[in-house]
Scaffold this active site. Structure first.
Site, PDB file in Angstrom:
ATOM      1  N   HIS A 236      -7.683  -5.785   0.678  1.00  0.00           N
ATOM      2  CA  HIS A 236      -6.444  -5.010   0.683  1.00  0.00           C
ATOM      3  C   HIS A 236      -5.615  -5.353   1.918  1.00  0.00           C
ATOM      4  O   HIS A 236      -6.069  -5.203   3.047  1.00  0.00           O
ATOM      5  CB  HIS A 236      -6.800  -3.518   0.685  1.00  0.00           C
ATOM      6  CG  HIS A 236      -5.637  -2.583   0.635  1.00  0.00           C
ATOM      7  ND1 HIS A 236      -4.861  -2.421  -0.485  1.00  0.00           N
ATOM      8  CD2 HIS A 236      -5.137  -1.718   1.566  1.00  0.00           C
ATOM      9  CE1 HIS A 236      -3.933  -1.505  -0.240  1.00  0.00           C
ATOM     10  NE2 HIS A 236      -4.071  -1.070   0.993  1.00  0.00           N
TER      11      HIS A 236
ATOM     12  N   SER B  57       0.838  -1.193   0.000  1.00  0.00           N
ATOM     13  CA  SER B  57       0.000   0.000   0.000  1.00  0.00           C
ATOM     14  C   SER B  57       0.883   1.257   0.000  1.00  0.00           C
ATOM     15  O   SER B  57       1.677   1.442  -0.908  1.00  0.00           O
ATOM     16  CB  SER B  57      -0.985  -0.043   1.166  1.00  0.00           C
ATOM     17  OG  SER B  57      -2.005   0.917   1.003  1.00  0.00           O
TER      18      SER B  57
ATOM     19  N   GLU C  83      -9.156  -5.839  -3.473  1.00  0.00           N
ATOM     20  CA  GLU C  83      -8.575  -4.622  -2.888  1.00  0.00           C
ATOM     21  C   GLU C  83      -9.642  -3.676  -2.329  1.00  0.00           C
ATOM     22  O   GLU C  83      -9.536  -3.166  -1.206  1.00  0.00           O
ATOM     23  CB  GLU C  83      -7.758  -3.854  -3.936  1.00  0.00           C
ATOM     24  CG  GLU C  83      -6.549  -4.563  -4.498  1.00  0.00           C
ATOM     25  CD  GLU C  83      -5.321  -4.485  -3.610  1.00  0.00           C
ATOM     26  OE1 GLU C  83      -5.409  -3.990  -2.465  1.00  0.00           O
ATOM     27  OE2 GLU C  83      -4.259  -4.944  -4.063  1.00  0.00           O
TER      28      GLU C  83
END
Length: 548
Positions: free
Chosen positions: A429, A217, A335
């Site tokens: 995610h 990320s 995600e």
């Protein structure tokens, strides 16, 4: 011998015996590094050294300055416990990512090392935590380096300045700088930590010439920043980017791609929190600055300043000016299932969706609707944002590194489990993290709990093998698992679902569609890219000669 002397000796003996009975060591392992001498701990054949300072505390006049190297300390420094995390806002609500650190401080530039006992010249895994450049810490339990170190890898996790303390640009701060730039202090921290590793990691058994930068990320965004940053060149030899996003970012002094200049954003923020100048900002506590900035809607990003970030990331990679290193990059199928605030609203009907797409995407509308058909609207909306941000970025990274002649490895993570799937969070995610680190029992408090099974353990072991072998050699392999082919001309990738499976040509047409959208927006120069997609996209600029 006096009575008092005998008493001291007897107490010392008694204390040693008690420690041995309790199963604890009298003293931890000692490392003599150029930075100073450290005493750490030992667990499961792994030496641990936590809370190691790599720069002077960025407080007072050093706030919003590049990190200042720390002089070698005298004596033995206790490295048994983690340092405070960098200042970050308290969570406003509860999510699967909520994991408030026990202590925060502006004095937070510390790193942590896990090293196999007795190792020499081991590869180094340099981990940069995620958290939107706003939150997170190298001390989070999910990033525990024990399992990776047991594979013969030295693991380093770091803290770096976050939020307004890490990324604020302002004309007065630029005036203070020899390069006449500001912002990017968190990036400068990461570079300083890499310099510390280059100088010191051999003392822990690591090879300073074999360092892999890695992150997920915002950590993967940081990996791309480091790949694009000339001052970081030569400090690492490979890169891992998990769920990276190659977004447009503010430029220091000019408005481009729908963004205000970073310096203007800094003035706006200072005014919003009641500070007339940088002196007033420095007079505030770090907690006041960060919390006030969060309330004002400040969103930290790197700044294109012509020095640390010479161009937009996408442009650096187009020019072939990024670090020429092997890369492992990929994204997760779900995600946006845990990041729904990023997704456009779901239209009221299939016809409304199709109408909006045709209005906004013009000659690309049919390609768009073929890629994201209206039959399953909610899934289409989730896939649009996933691919625009994460899928396109991951494939772009492996394509660009392949073009430089560097081994490049692509993946998609599509592994689900009951507690996540029941919440609609299949392959969400960050869900690959406990598998990569082998920390299934150490996830944040509200993370969907992972099952305990042989299949889950085997799946995690395979991912640890692939990741650590890439760190070691630049080639991901795993015991009793299929070979992971390089992306190459066949566009190969690894599919991580129930078991790892190699495949080719993931989501045909996805990359080409989003590459064309981004190309037109870049050529036009007035639109950001990645977030504003689907039914919230501005009208797409027309095709140009440069976007064929």
């Amino acid at each position: 011998m006096s009575h008092s002397s005998r008493t001291v000796i007897l107490r010392a003996i008694a204390g040693s015996v008690a420690a041995l009975i309790a199963g604890t060591a009298i003293a931890g392992p000692i490392v003599h590094a150029p930075a100073g001498t450290l005493e750490g701990g030992t667990k499961k054949g792994v030496l641990t050294f936590k809370g190691i300072p790599y720069a002077q505390p960025p407080v007072g006049e050093l706030r919003w300055k590049p990190p200042v190297p720390l002089p070698a300390w005298q004596g033995v420094r206790d490295a048994a416990g983690f340092s405070p995390s960098c200042i970050q806002p308290r969570p406003l609500g509860r999510s699967i990512y909520t994991n408030e650190p026990p202590k925060i401080s502006e004095d937070c530039l510390y790193l942590n090392v896990w090293a196999p006992e007795g190792v020499r010249d081991a590869p180094v895994f340099f981990w940069i935590h995620g958290g939107a450049l706003t939150s997170g810490s190298g001390a989070e339990a999910i990033y525990d380096g024990t399992k990776l170190a047991q594979r013969g890898v030295v693991v380093v996790t770091i803290n770096y300045r976050l939020g307004a303390l890490g990324y604020l640009a302002h004309p007065e701060l630029s005036a203070e700088s020899p390069e006449k730039i500001s912002g990017n202090y968190g990036l400068l921290d990461q570079i300083e930590a890499l310099r510390w590793v280059k100088t010191n990691i051999a003392a822990f058994g690591g090879d300073a010439a074999n360092v892999t930068i890695a992150g997920e990320s915002a950590g993967a965004l940081s990996v791309m920043y480091l790949m694009a940053s000339p001052p970081a060149r030569g400090l690492f030899s490979k890169a891992i980017a998990q769920s990276a996003y190659m977004i447009s970012t503010p430029e220091l002094k000019q408005a481009r791609f729908g963004e205000q200049p970073a310096e203007a954003l800094g003035i706006k923020l200072a005014t919003a929190i009641g500070a007339n100048d940088v002196a007033a900002l420095r007079a505030m506590s770090g907690v006041e600055v960060v919390n006030a900035a969060a309330r004002a809607g400040y969103f930290p990003l790197g700044t294109v300043d012509g020095h640390l970030l010479p161009h937009q990331i996408a442009e650096v990679f187009d020019r072939g000016e990024q670090a020429p290193v092997p890369i492992l990059a990929g994204f997760n199928s779900g995600e946006i299932r845990s990041l729904r605030f990023l997704a456009p609203p779901t239209p009221s009907s299939e016809s409304a969706y199709e109408s909006e797409i045709r209005t906004r995407y013009a000659d690309l509308a049919e390609s768009f609707l073929k890629q994201y058909p209206s039959k399953h609207l909610e899934e289409a909306v989730l896939a649009i944002t996933r691919d625009a941000m994460y899928g396109w970025t991951a494939e772009r990274l492996v394509r660009k590194q392949t073009a430089l002649g560097k081994p490049s490895f692509f993946y998609i993570f599509d592994h689900g489990y009951p507690n996540a799937d029941s919440l609609g969070l299949h392959a969400f995610h960050g869900s690959e993290l406990p598998y990569v680190f082998g920390t299934a029992s150490r996830t944040p408090p509200f993370w969907p709990k992972l099952p305990k099974s042989r299949a889950e353990t085997d799946f995690s072991e395979a991912m640890i093998d692939y990741w650590t072998s890439f760190v070691r050699t630049g080639q991901p392999t795993a015991e009793q698992q299929p070979d992971w082919p390089a992306f190459g001309s066949s566009h190969a990738y690894m599919y991580f679902a129930d078991v790892p499976k190699p495949a080719a040509r993931l989501l045909p047409g996805m990359f080409e569609l989003h590459e064309q959208v981004v190309c037109r927006r870049r050529a036009d120069g007035t639109q950001p890219w990645n977030w504003n997609v689907g039914v919230i996209s501005p009208a797409l600029p027309p095709r140009t000669e440069s976007c064929r």
